[in-house]
Enzyme design. Structure first.
Site, mmCIF file in Angstrom:
data_model
loop_
_atom_site.group_PDB
_atom_site.id
_atom_site.type_symbol
_atom_site.label_atom_id
_atom_site.label_comp_id
_atom_site.label_asym_id
_atom_site.label_seq_id
_atom_site.Cartn_x
_atom_site.Cartn_y
_atom_site.Cartn_z
ATOM 1 C CD GLU A 10 -2.916 -7.628 -1.559
ATOM 2 O OE1 GLU A 10 -1.853 -7.902 -0.984
ATOM 3 O OE2 GLU A 10 -3.780 -8.462 -1.860
ATOM 4 C CB CYS A 22 -2.206 -14.322 3.784
ATOM 5 S SG CYS A 22 -3.159 -12.994 3.031
#
Lengths: 653, 653
Positions: free
Chosen positions: B318, B414
């Protein structure tokens, strides 16, 4: 009509271009790979392949090392040696190969089983993991080597080893209650058994190939059954536990072949499987399997093939993606997949005399297969991208599989020996010898002879393909022979022209071949002219990665831009839609190769200083004239690391 | 000059556009996420987050379930609730939140430790795996929630819990011989401790943040030490064993911050870390850390930022890639990274009154952050690509992380609660309240009051940003107040125009802010006009993926083509360099939103039938006129699955 396997003893390659490659294979590649197999190359990953055989033969103590399919590197090397010896005797090399064959024979078990991984490392686990463990794949390669060594040298010991191996496999696999109803995760045995059938004419080998093909993908699924049986252990965990068992399409085992609609999964597995199926379909006159071949070839060639003859759009699973998804930079396009494509095309040609298959075969050979090896014969590409930006490779993991320059050897070293064996057996691809017609598929310079009834048709092809437009075919038979020659008219050539003894010949053209029936005799000369203007290639509008772009091709060769000639930032070079091309012979490593130039443009930054990531209203670049130099793509990355790009933005003039 | 935290009790958002989003968060997102945290959403992956706290509090028996950082979803939800309550009281919601806080307090250990994963699942492994296990990350989020709940409701219980937690952490970590010299794998505690310092003024919290920042990346490396100490166990094996320990740049722990030259590794970790560092640099007047912030911000914003305010060019890790590598389709651009970018920009603005930071903040908010949530408030993007071809996603693994439509919830959830908390705390971003100047960064409609000495400056911003060009700022202070207002002049606006009570004002412009000092009084009206012509955006010539392409922006909004308006095959649409744009209000889900049209072209296939993969000499397409419809990118994928594209090929007319 039956097909005859060309007898490569009769073949003499005299081609200025590919002849050099054959010489390179003989003088450099085969010795180099022999050193590699014996771990004598300091900078390369160790192979251990010969040592594994020694250990299996009880001649040395130690542990197996390498991939579960390490044996196949030895087999492929033996096959390359076989074809090489067949064309150019080399007593020392033959002695070495004979010793390797003795070693292989010594490593074979009494019951015929042959695989050093299992013999040395896991003797109790034979045939317990077909999905993952390449036993039948390695067997297939050794069978191919046995066939080739027999065909190439006339020597039988390795053929006997592999017949014993095949017979053992035939006893283990089959429909019987005590037999395993399995088939390989990695196809290869099928095409090998068909070759073994060709030389032995033993029906059981064809029947076994048929069994493997027809059992494939049936339910209940063999991979699941063996997985349960062995307690759910898994050899590979690359993409999660037992992923090869889960992802059955990876091995083209997700459904029976008759139901399969698309080229899918691991690209090499696909073309290897289909090579065997096409061979089997022809020899068993199985119309269903012929239709399977036609359907799956079409999907592959019409929707998933790169202009370079590359196959496999993605690194994950070294696999096909989906129709029209052909990324240039993240592509896999394994060298072995294009070799397998040549083999598949060869078998399709034997089934259907349609030049389309030869067009694809030629495209694969002159682009990805040649490109897989450096001009020095000592460095190899596993992955063959159509666009590379070296600076980014190590930072963005979508490029983890891409190397900007060819490597010396690989832990998984399937490609280098595969290139060697295909380059030494070009005779199988140049011609398709049908009983009634001799098809000339590739215009590689050579002399060759084919039996025609009781007589022999001898001919010599000369020229300087793929650089020059003229190909001469001389008939050299001392005794006149009536036969049909069929000359392929390449798809890239709009206006082929043929003369026979100076007179223009029109002939009949069917499915891309020009047929000429005649009583051929010494002194007959065909002069085929294949005009090679530089051609612009445009992608299918469904291919996103080629939209607005153009590629350059001359003859069968795809060209590319390289940083060495054009500077960095190749993405900023554009080619006007109406620019003319200049073709000229190169220098240095490009001697005897034709290069191409065109007047194009560069999007030059208006000011060279620090610029923001974007700006409004006006591009930060101004169009400046720049001469673009294109080199044959197969020869890229022979001048160190740099950017490379095939598809270039085309702009209005 | 000191910065005051805006008191969100004084803020009333009245913005027609973002006000709707705030209402959506209150009415839909917060209740929806509460259901998610309690596993009451049938189609979504279970969260178990509340149950984990109940088990940790001894109120229920069971096993921990979820990610090692599952607690943080509860903390972020509490923070969103805090800001929501602050602006719109809701007795029932407050009661629920108070009960959650009681539960959190009950789950806290006597020594202050708070983390349900370790308390329930691995009580003996506290603080043994900082690199991988998010204990300090979860603590940070709970500290943020405690600060927010105190600021938003005036209630102290959660603040007391988190002070006790912070004090416990302060006892565990530090330079002392008995203390751990560690710091988190995932930064977050640093920015949280700075916020806790803001409300408590306890120097030990600032000192602890400083310790964590300064210890980071030093040798011998803490991650290696703890890895050895715990017997080389590893929590995550995504990219191989202990990869988080190996790849220290992933966590920005590969070298001390002062030596780091580029934004690198996991994008969210980077912006979270830098948010804390910028806050710390300002409050500790640390010139070295200020330079670190400037240098790393510059690399990020000048080399690695997407036009959408997205960060993180790749899925693997990521993470950032390298300078100028900005792929549109394989990009990660996590919603949380753009939220973190807003936080980092906020802290940079507090340190440096330069509108560039607000420009980036606005870009992130109005594009990726808003785009992370569906217009229904119930579906979310984790990954925010700039180009999507849905048909290919499931076949090519380079797109494994991309979803063509927003999802209901995530196993790693998240992003959704992060979007909720940022949308409810917009007051922190609209203004920077420096003692001597009130900076207006974002022209979101609201009324607000700031203390100026003993008095209060009250003002109201109204308009219909970002759709309309006029913004009205009314001073509403009943008592006149002398103060400096600084109005941001956005980078996308070439010709801003300002009047004060009907008279044109020029004022002094410094670093993108127009400064106006005056004795402000009720009835003073500023009228700011920010002309919003449609603007073409051109990429830096070093960005390969934008070469020859153009993007469309109006105001701060980036626009895109969607299949729903333009048909499939968006890659074949081109925009002439001189085409005009029409701006008009949309209908249905685009009501009150401005859409854009332009006359462009489509590369239509010359014949619709089956076409080969490529053809020679002439493109298989002909240029046909087509009206292109652009929608605001944040609103894509609200009409089902379809292609989307921001960067469009620009062609000569």
């Amino acid at each position: 009509m039956s097909i005859m396997e060309p007898d490569l003893h009769k073949l003499k390659i005299s081609d200025p271009f590919l002849g050099h490659y054959q010489q390179l294979v003989r003088d450099v590649v085969i010795p180099y790979q022999w050193d590699a197999l014996n771990d004598r190359i300091a900078e390369a990953e160790p192979s251990h392949a010969i040592t594994n055989f020694r250990i299996a033969a009880g001649q040395e103590h130690g542990e197996f090392y390498g991939m579960v399919f390490q044996d196949s590197d030895v087999a492929k090397w033996l096959e390359a040696v076989a074809w090489s010896l067949c064309q150019k005797p080399d007593a020392e090399l033959e002695k070495t190969a004979d010793e390797v064959i003795e070693l292989v024979a010594a490593a074979q078990c009494d019951d015929g089983y042959l695989n050093t991984y299992f013999t040395v490392k896991a003797p109790g686990e034979r045939w317990t993991n077909l999905a993952e463990c390449h036993e039948l794949y390695c067997a297939g390669h050794m069978i191919e080597a046995g066939v080739a060594y027999f065909q190439g040298t006339g020597k039988r010991p390795l053929l006997e080893v592999v017949c014993k191996l095949a017979d053992h496999i035939d006893s283990v696999f089959g429909p019987g209650e005590q037999q395993l109803h399995g088939y390989p995760g990695h196809p290869e045995i099928e095409l090998a058994l068909m070759r073994l059938f060709d030389v032995t004419q033993q029906p059981r080998y064809l029947a076994l190939a048929k069994y493997f093909v027809e059992e494939r993908g049936t339910q209940p699924h063999f991979y699941d059954i063996e997985y349960e049986k062995r307690g759910k252990t898994s050899h590979w965990n690359t993409y999660g536990p037992a992923w090869m068992v889960q992802d059955k399409a990876y091995s083209q085992a997700h459904q029976p072949l008759a139901e399969q609609q698309t080229a899918i999964g691991h690209a090499v597995r696909f073309v290897y499987l289909m090579t065997g199926v096409a061979h089997l379909a022809r020899l068993s006159q199985d119309e269903g399997k012929r239709q399977d071949c036609l359907r799956l070839w079409d999907n592959m060639a019409q929707r998933q093939l790169y202009i370079t003859g590359g196959l496999g759009s993605q690194s994950s699973g070294e696999a096909f993606s989906s129709d029209y998804d052909l990324p240039n930079d993240t592509v896999y396009a394994e060298s072995c997949a294009s070799i397998g494509l040549m083999m598949f095309a060869r078998r399709m040609l034997e089934m259907e005399a349609n030049s389309h298959y030869a067009d694809v075969m030629e495209r694969a050979l002159f682009n990805t297969v040649l490109g897989g090896m450096a001009l020095d014969g000592k460095h190899f590409f596993y992955v063959n991208p159509l666009e590379v930006h070296p600076k980014t490779l190590k930072f963005n993991h979508i490029y983890d599989h891409v190397r900007p320059v060819r490597q010396r050897w690989f832990g998984c070293a399937c490609c280098p020996p595969n290139i060697a064996r295909v380059l030494t057996s070009l005779g199988h691809y140049i011609y398709t010898a049908r009983e009634d017609v001799l098809f000339i598929n590739l215009y590689i310079g050579n002399s060759m002879a084919f039996p025609v009834g009781e007589q022999e048709l001898q001919l010599r092809i000369s020229g300087n393909y793929p650089w020059q437009e003229q190909i001469k075919i001389d008939i050299t038979s001392p005794v006149a022979v009536e036969h049909t020659l069929a000359l392929r008219l390449p798809d890239w050539c709009d206006a082929p022209h043929l003369t026979l003894n100076g007179e223009t010949v029109t002939g009949e053209v069917r499915q891309g071949y020009l047929y000429l029936n005649r009583r051929w005799q010494e002194g007959d000369t065909l002069l085929l002219t294949l005009p090679m203007p530089v051609r612009r290639v445009y992608g299918n509008p469904q291919v996103r990665q080629q939209a607005g772009k153009v590629a350059i091709q001359r003859g069968p060769l795809v060209y590319c831009l390289e940083e060495a000639d054009n500077g960095a930032g190749l993405h900023n070079l554009t080619l006007p839609a109406d620019s003319d091309f200049t073709v000229f012979e190169g220098k240095g490593i490009f001697a005897h190769k034709m290069l191409i130039q065109a007047e194009g443009y560069s999007r030059q930054a208006a000011d060279a200083g620090h610029q923001p990531l974007w700006q409004y209203d006006r591009p930060p670049t101004a169009r400046q004239a720049q001469t673009l130099t294109f080199i044959p793509w197969f020869s890229w990355a022979n001048r160190g690391e740099g950017e490379m790009r095939i598809w270039v933005d085309e702009v209005k003039a």
